[in-house]
Design an enzyme around this catalytic site. Structure first.
Site, short mmCIF file in Angstrom:
data_model
loop_
_atom_site.label_atom_id
_atom_site.label_comp_id
_atom_site.label_asym_id
_atom_site.label_seq_id
_atom_site.Cartn_x
_atom_site.Cartn_y
_atom_site.Cartn_z
N ARG A 208 0.55 -1.32 -0.15
CA ARG A 208 -0.25 -0.04 -0.45
C ARG A 208 0.68 1.15 0.00
O ARG A 208 2.13 1.61 0.69
CB ARG A 208 -0.54 -0.50 1.31
N GLU A 237 -2.86 8.41 -4.08
CA GLU A 237 -3.12 7.15 -5.67
C GLU A 237 -4.30 7.62 -5.41
O GLU A 237 -5.64 8.25 -4.43
CB GLU A 237 -3.28 5.99 -5.11
N HIS A 254 -0.04 0.05 -9.15
CA HIS A 254 -1.01 -1.06 -8.78
C HIS A 254 -1.45 -1.79 -9.29
O HIS A 254 -2.67 -2.29 -9.43
CB HIS A 254 -1.81 -0.04 -8.26
#
Length: 371
Positions: A208, A237, A254
């Site tokens: 993350r 993000e 991602h």
């Protein structure tokens, strides 16, 4: 009949739904849909649910499922206090994440140390994804140092390394949730203090954004105190720091957990949990997971070219760098995640046997021979 609202981008959502479920698909770009009369909401990480985004929870809504391993986009305490059962697809993308890490490691070694063995790899977070990483690293004969104090507390069969042992590794790879509170916060776990006094060869974050202090990471790289880093996740993000991305060995949007198989698993897991919660009797449909043969004939290959054909990691890297200067890069970041075709995991790929014989790394990754 159960009425469910579902993100239209969830993979094979129509094909895998239980027969007793009536689906209403929504576009997450348009925000959270009207949930009045809806029993279940199925979403992805792009949809954040908390007291601000969902201040009024209709009485009909009882189940929220996310087609992802992580749940940091959900305020679980808030949802559960309002009578909502929250489910995730933990473990759905574990193998895909492990393959991303191993592919990045192989590409990095081919560029920097092609004739040298890997050093010790510190795996920070040894849940489903971290365990899959340990498994694939072990297949390659790489020594792993496993660090996960929370798991040691809840799992009597697991012994975590010390923080000193894991920071003594040449390579670090992260597989933890993003927690800013609690006994074991992970926000900026790798910071300037932990980076000081170490000469890491490679740092990978496929967990993350925010687990690593990106600015400190870039600073140590620029100063020559870190050889390279690979980032698949970013603070802020879908926005991302273009300077941090510029200096990365590999920078991707991602997608480490993205594969045909992981996306099918995610939808299957959420529908299975929803069927259990609502006591639906008929089994969920099963989706046949097909293999794919990759034609590698009549071309001279080295390992980098082979990995590039079999895994889109460098394609995503190039695409992310190409959009860095665009004012709409946040939208384009999302588009990269949503619009590219999903890759096949290695053990669902087949190539000619002579390729496997020449490049045993592929066989170790799980690629099999045609025929």
């Amino acid at each position: 009949m159960i009425h469910a609202a579902a993100d239209q981008n969830l993979y094979k959502i129509k094909e895998l739904k239980p027969p007793q479920v009536q689906l209403s698909l929504y576009n997450p770009s348009d925000g959270i849909p009207d949930l009045n009369g809806i029993d279940a909401l199925i979403l992805r990480t792009v949809t954040h649910l908390n007291a601000d985004t969902l201040p009024h929870i209709p009485s009909s809504l009882k189940f929220i499922g996310t087609g992802s391993s992580g749940t940091d986009h959900l305020d679980i305490d808030y949802l559960e206090s309002n009578g909502i059962h929250v489910a995730d697809a933990n473990g759905c993308n574990a193998r895909s994440v492990a393959e991303y890490v191993m592919t990045a490691l192989l590409l990095w070694r081919e560029e920097h140390n092609p004739d040298q063995p890997f050093g010790k790899v510190g795996v920070i977070g040894v849940g489903k994804a971290g365990s899959a990483v340990v498994e694939i690293l072990t297949d390659f004969g790489i020594k792993c140092v496993e660090y996960d104090p929370p798991r040691e507390q809840r799992d009597s069969t697991f012994n975590s390394s010390s923080i000193e042992e894991v920071l003594d590794c040449e390579i670090l790879t992260f597989h933890v949730p993003l927690n800013k509170k609690g006994e074991y916060p992970t926000y900026h776990w790798l910071n300037e203090e932990k980076l000081s006094g170490h000469q890491f060869q490679l740092i990978i974050n496929a967990a993350r954004g925010g687990v690593i202090d990106e600015i400190a990471l870039m600073k140590f790289y620029v100063e020559g105190r870190i050889q390279n880093y690979v980032l698949d996740v970013w603070e802020g993000e879908p926005d991302f720091n273009t300077k941090v991305a510029k200096h990365a060995f590999i920078a991707t949007p991602h997608i480490a957990g993205y594969s045909e198989q992981s996306k099918v698993r995610a939808t299957e897991i959420i529908f299975d949990k929803m069927a259990d919660y609502f006591d639906l009797k008929n089994a969920c449909p099963q989706y046949e997971k097909l293999t794919k043969t990759v034609d590698l004939a009549h071309i001279e290959y080295d390992l980098v070219k082979l990995l590039t054909r079999l895994h889109p990691i460098l394609g995503y890297d190039k695409a992310l760098r190409d959009l860095s200067a665009r004012p709409d890069k946040k939208i384009l970041f999302r588009n990269l995640r949503n619009e590219w075709p999903y890759r096949y995991e290695y053990n669902f790929l087949k190539v000619r046997s002579e390729i496997l014989n020449e490049f045993p790394e592929l066989k170790t990754l799980g690629v099999s021979a045609v025929g």
